[in-house]
Design an enzyme around this catalytic site. Structure first.
Site, mmCIF file in Angstrom:
data_model
loop_
_atom_site.group_PDB
_atom_site.id
_atom_site.type_symbol
_atom_site.label_atom_id
_atom_site.label_comp_id
_atom_site.label_asym_id
_atom_site.label_seq_id
_atom_site.Cartn_x
_atom_site.Cartn_y
_atom_site.Cartn_z
ATOM 1 C CE LYS A 164 -2.834 -2.354 3.318
ATOM 2 N NZ LYS A 164 -3.116 -2.429 4.847
ATOM 3 N N GLY A 165 1.991 1.079 0.524
ATOM 4 C CA GLY A 165 2.880 2.269 0.432
ATOM 5 C C GLY A 165 3.209 3.424 -0.371
ATOM 6 C CD GLU B 175 7.814 -0.709 -2.964
ATOM 7 O OE1 GLU B 175 6.929 -0.071 -2.525
ATOM 8 O OE2 GLU B 175 7.978 -1.685 -2.526
ATOM 9 C CG ASP B 176 6.911 2.324 -0.060
ATOM 10 O OD1 ASP B 176 7.609 1.504 -0.575
ATOM 11 O OD2 ASP B 176 6.224 2.102 1.021
ATOM 12 C CG ASP C 146 14.969 -0.627 4.467
ATOM 13 O OD1 ASP C 146 16.057 0.228 4.619
ATOM 14 O OD2 ASP C 146 14.845 -1.512 5.263
ATOM 15 C CE LYS D 35 14.778 3.795 5.475
ATOM 16 N NZ LYS D 35 14.579 2.788 6.476
ATOM 17 C CG PHE E 37 11.145 3.012 10.411
ATOM 18 C CD1 PHE E 37 11.006 2.089 9.762
ATOM 19 C CD2 PHE E 37 9.563 3.668 10.828
ATOM 20 C CE1 PHE E 37 10.291 1.181 9.189
ATOM 21 C CE2 PHE E 37 8.968 2.834 10.001
ATOM 22 C CZ PHE E 37 8.749 1.522 9.554
ATOM 23 C CB VAL E 38 10.915 7.843 6.441
ATOM 24 C CG1 VAL E 38 12.340 8.631 6.917
ATOM 25 C CG2 VAL E 38 11.002 6.810 5.521
ATOM 26 C CG ASP F 241 2.824 0.914 7.247
ATOM 27 O OD1 ASP F 241 3.779 0.695 6.277
ATOM 28 O OD2 ASP F 241 2.448 0.248 8.078
ATOM 29 N NE ARG G 233 -0.442 1.822 4.822
ATOM 30 C CZ ARG G 233 0.499 1.241 4.512
ATOM 31 N NH1 ARG G 233 1.576 1.643 3.739
ATOM 32 N NH2 ARG G 233 0.654 -0.126 5.013
HETATM 33 P P1 IMP Z 1 13.198 -4.152 1.636
HETATM 34 O O1 IMP Z 1 12.423 -5.423 0.950
HETATM 35 O O2 IMP Z 1 13.855 -4.014 2.903
HETATM 36 O O3 IMP Z 1 13.685 -3.112 0.781
HETATM 37 O O4 IMP Z 1 11.720 -3.315 2.396
HETATM 38 C C1 IMP Z 1 10.898 -2.731 1.298
HETATM 39 C C2 IMP Z 1 9.536 -2.491 2.130
HETATM 40 O O5 IMP Z 1 9.605 -2.277 3.624
HETATM 41 C C3 IMP Z 1 9.243 -1.131 1.500
HETATM 42 O O6 IMP Z 1 8.347 -1.445 0.630
HETATM 43 C C4 IMP Z 1 8.237 -0.583 2.851
HETATM 44 O O7 IMP Z 1 6.793 -1.061 2.756
HETATM 45 C C5 IMP Z 1 9.229 -1.203 3.996
HETATM 46 N N1 IMP Z 1 9.987 -0.246 4.591
HETATM 47 C C6 IMP Z 1 11.314 -0.202 4.502
HETATM 48 N N2 IMP Z 1 11.829 0.945 5.192
HETATM 49 C C7 IMP Z 1 10.750 1.770 5.728
HETATM 50 C C8 IMP Z 1 10.606 2.844 6.341
HETATM 51 O O8 IMP Z 1 11.814 3.740 6.692
HETATM 52 N N3 IMP Z 1 9.406 3.319 6.785
HETATM 53 C C9 IMP Z 1 8.236 2.428 6.334
HETATM 54 N N4 IMP Z 1 8.250 1.304 5.598
HETATM 55 C C10 IMP Z 1 9.583 0.995 5.367
HETATM 56 MG MG MG Z 2 6.161 -1.111 0.292
#
Ligand code: IMP
Ligand code: MG
Length: 181
Positions: free
Chosen positions: A45-46, A101-102, A105, A133, A154-155, A161, A167
């Protein structure tokens, strides 16, 4: 917008800055895909806020679809387990796909998603991520269009969210550590 100091440490990226950056990214996308048709895929949903805002700046013919994958649940660390909660409504064979994508990470969710979508034979596939990030990356992955590169904080807000909350905030904010302490 007034934020409670108990919940919001600070505003990291203002809505105004986001809108200005999306103007630039959309101009680049409109140039890059000139003469083509684009399928925009929103990762729920992000990405819902950035998706709606970038969509309205796309000037080439396009269609949209939605996909939901599991990410954090209520904690602030990636589990590494990725699951498709909702798949696309339509096939993507032969299409030029832009995944929106939002945040990237660790990159694990996006890598999994890309590998999955590539098996469906799209003509091309690129990633737009509002936030990046890179200091947290655990797999090799670089989004093609990045709004803002941010530090390891963490944002929340503008679609992002913490435990399904925040959100609705217009700006990307740093969550106060008090909230998850
Ligand atoms: P990844 O698989 O670690 O790259 O994580 C990706 C997903 O984790 C993103 O699509 C977000 O939904 C969530 N996420 C990662 N970092 C943050 C953050 O700082 N705030 C909120 N959601 C995050
Ligand atoms: Mg996401």
């Amino acid at each position: 917008m007034h934020y409670s100091k108990d919940e919001i440490q600070s505003v990291l990226v203002s809505n105004e800055a986001i809108q200005a950056r999306l103007d630039e990214l959309a101009a680049q996308i409109n140039r890059d895909y000139a003469g083509k048709e684009l399928l925009l895929v929103c990762i729920l949903k992000g990405a819902v806020a950035v998706f709606a805002d970038i969509l309205r700046r796309i000037e080439i013919p396009c269609s949209i679809d939605f996909m939901a994958i599991s990410s954090y649940g209520s904690s602030t660390k990636s589990s590494g387990v990725v699951r498709i909660l909702k798949d696309l409504d339509h096939g993507i064979e032969g299409k030029d796909v832009l995944v929106v994508e939002d945040i990237v990470d660790s990159g694990m969710s996006m890598k999994y998603l890309l590998e999955n979508l590539e098996t469906r034979s799209p003509a091309s596939i690129r990633i737009l991520s509002l936030l990046d990030k890179p200091s947290r990356r655990r797999v090799e992955l670089q989004p093609d269009y990045v709004g803002f590169t941010i530090p390891d904080e963490f944002v929340i807000g503008y679609g992002l969210d913490y435990g399904e909350k925040y959100r609705n905030l217009p700006d990307v904010c740093i969550l106060s550590p008090k909230v998850y302490a």
